[in-house]
Write a protein that holds these residues in place. Structure first.
Motif, PDB file in Angstrom:
ATOM      1  N   PHE A   1       0.947  -5.290   7.777  1.00  0.00           N
ATOM      2  CA  PHE A   1       2.374  -5.393   7.475  1.00  0.00           C
ATOM      3  C   PHE A   1       3.152  -4.813   8.645  1.00  0.00           C
ATOM      4  CE2 PHE A   1      -0.084  -4.840   3.652  1.00  0.00           C
ATOM      5  CZ  PHE A   1       0.437  -5.768   2.766  1.00  0.00           C
ATOM      6  N   GLN A   2       4.119  -5.555   9.148  1.00  0.00           N
ATOM      7  CA  GLN A   2       4.962  -5.067  10.231  1.00  0.00           C
ATOM      8  C   GLN A   2       6.397  -4.962   9.722  1.00  0.00           C
ATOM      9  OE1 GLN A   2       4.136  -7.911  13.345  1.00  0.00           O
ATOM     10  NE2 GLN A   2       2.436  -6.677  14.098  1.00  0.00           N
ATOM     11  N   PHE A   3       7.011  -3.816  10.019  1.00  0.00           N
ATOM     12  CA  PHE A   3       8.371  -3.524   9.577  1.00  0.00           C
ATOM     13  C   PHE A   3       9.242  -3.236  10.787  1.00  0.00           C
ATOM     14  CE2 PHE A   3       5.399  -2.144   6.360  1.00  0.00           C
ATOM     15  CZ  PHE A   3       5.942  -2.613   5.172  1.00  0.00           C
ATOM     16  N   LYS A   4      10.503  -3.582  10.691  1.00  0.00           N
ATOM     17  CA  LYS A   4      11.486  -3.222  11.700  1.00  0.00           C
ATOM     18  C   LYS A   4      12.643  -2.566  10.964  1.00  0.00           C
ATOM     19  CE  LYS A   4      14.009  -4.833  15.688  1.00  0.00           C
ATOM     20  NZ  LYS A   4      14.284  -5.944  16.579  1.00  0.00           N
TER      21      LYS A   4
ATOM     22  N   TYR B   1       1.176  -3.349  -3.786  1.00  0.00           N
ATOM     23  CA  TYR B   1       1.385  -1.902  -3.880  1.00  0.00           C
ATOM     24  C   TYR B   1       1.587  -1.302  -2.483  1.00  0.00           C
ATOM     25  CZ  TYR B   1       0.255  -1.910  -8.827  1.00  0.00           C
ATOM     26  OH  TYR B   1       0.275  -2.130 -10.186  1.00  0.00           O
ATOM     27  N   ALA B   2       0.913  -1.856  -1.471  1.00  0.00           N
ATOM     28  CA  ALA B   2       1.087  -1.364  -0.106  1.00  0.00           C
ATOM     29  C   ALA B   2       2.547  -1.511   0.333  1.00  0.00           C
ATOM     30  CB  ALA B   2       0.163  -2.121   0.856  1.00  0.00           C
TER      31      ALA B   2
ATOM     32  N   THR C   1      -1.728  -1.110   8.514  1.00  0.00           N
ATOM     33  CA  THR C   1      -2.953  -1.891   8.391  1.00  0.00           C
ATOM     34  C   THR C   1      -3.814  -1.152   7.385  1.00  0.00           C
ATOM     35  OG1 THR C   1      -2.800  -2.559  10.707  1.00  0.00           O
ATOM     36  CG2 THR C   1      -4.918  -2.904   9.605  1.00  0.00           C
ATOM     37  N   THR C   2      -4.268  -1.862   6.362  1.00  0.00           N
ATOM     38  CA  THR C   2      -5.076  -1.212   5.337  1.00  0.00           C
ATOM     39  C   THR C   2      -6.191  -2.137   4.874  1.00  0.00           C
ATOM     40  OG1 THR C   2      -4.998   0.072   3.283  1.00  0.00           O
ATOM     41  CG2 THR C   2      -3.578  -1.882   3.395  1.00  0.00           C
ATOM     42  N   VAL C   3      -7.340  -1.554   4.565  1.00  0.00           N
ATOM     43  CA  VAL C   3      -8.488  -2.291   4.049  1.00  0.00           C
ATOM     44  C   VAL C   3      -8.818  -1.721   2.681  1.00  0.00           C
ATOM     45  CG1 VAL C   3     -10.952  -2.758   4.353  1.00  0.00           C
ATOM     46  CG2 VAL C   3      -9.414  -2.867   6.323  1.00  0.00           C
ATOM     47  N   SER C   4      -8.843  -2.600   1.690  1.00  0.00           N
ATOM     48  CA  SER C   4      -9.112  -2.190   0.313  1.00  0.00           C
ATOM     49  C   SER C   4      -9.699  -3.368  -0.445  1.00  0.00           C
ATOM     50  CB  SER C   4      -7.806  -1.729  -0.349  1.00  0.00           C
ATOM     51  OG  SER C   4      -8.020  -1.384  -1.694  1.00  0.00           O
TER      52      SER C   4
ATOM     53  N   GLY D   1      -8.135   3.180   1.545  1.00  0.00           N
ATOM     54  CA  GLY D   1      -7.228   2.038   1.637  1.00  0.00           C
ATOM     55  C   GLY D   1      -6.118   2.106   0.605  1.00  0.00           C
ATOM     56  N   ILE D   2      -5.065   1.334   0.841  1.00  0.00           N
ATOM     57  CA  ILE D   2      -3.965   1.195  -0.108  1.00  0.00           C
ATOM     58  C   ILE D   2      -4.133  -0.153  -0.784  1.00  0.00           C
ATOM     59  CG2 ILE D   2      -1.466   1.062  -0.386  1.00  0.00           C
ATOM     60  CD1 ILE D   2      -1.199   2.699   2.206  1.00  0.00           C
TER      61      ILE D   2
END
Length: 137
Positions: free
Chosen positions: A71-74, A19-20, A61-64, A6-7
């Protein structure tokens, strides 16, 4: 892409973002901030932020540390962010990227080429677990 680590979803000391988010939006940040330097090394040479900026759409998508962040980016800009408690014995990261066709005009990927590159990456990083979904079939 999927990674079996994960991040961090902790906020940076100097900024009010995780940090992600930094890894996805700051040039070359992933080279310095990742927990496992070998994970994603192929992309960090260029920078995940650079790949994100060159994408029409990107979702991380990260699990930590018992949290899940989506997080969605365009076109490299954060559009949505959701962090929630998530009980999990494992950590992982999944990044979905849709390259911006206006930046990559005339660039076409074939299924065979993508699978070939994926196999090459797997030989270099034996603990990396990722899958490729061919949506053209």
């Amino acid at each position: 892409m999927e990674y079996n680590t994960g991040i961090s979803l902790k906020n940076s000391k100097n900024e009010d973002i995780t940090y992600a988010e930094i890894i996805m939006t700051k040039i070359m940040a992933c080279s310095n901030l990742k927990k496992h330097l070998a994970v994603g090394e192929e992309f960090c040479n260029l920078g995940l932020a650079t790949i994100n900026f060159a994408s029409e759409y990107c979702e991380l998508t990260t699990v930590s540390e018992n949290k899940k962040g989506i997080f969605q980016f365009k076109k490299g800009e954060l559009k949505t962010k959701k962090i929630e408690l998530f009980e999990s014995e494992t950590t992982w990261t999944k990044i979905h990227i849709k390259p911006d066709p206006s930046l990559f005009e005339g660039l076409y990927f074939t299924s065979d080429g993508i699978h070939s590159k994926a196999e090459e990456i797997k030989t270099k990083m034996d603990k990396l677990d990722f899958s490729i979904e061919d949506i053209t079939k």
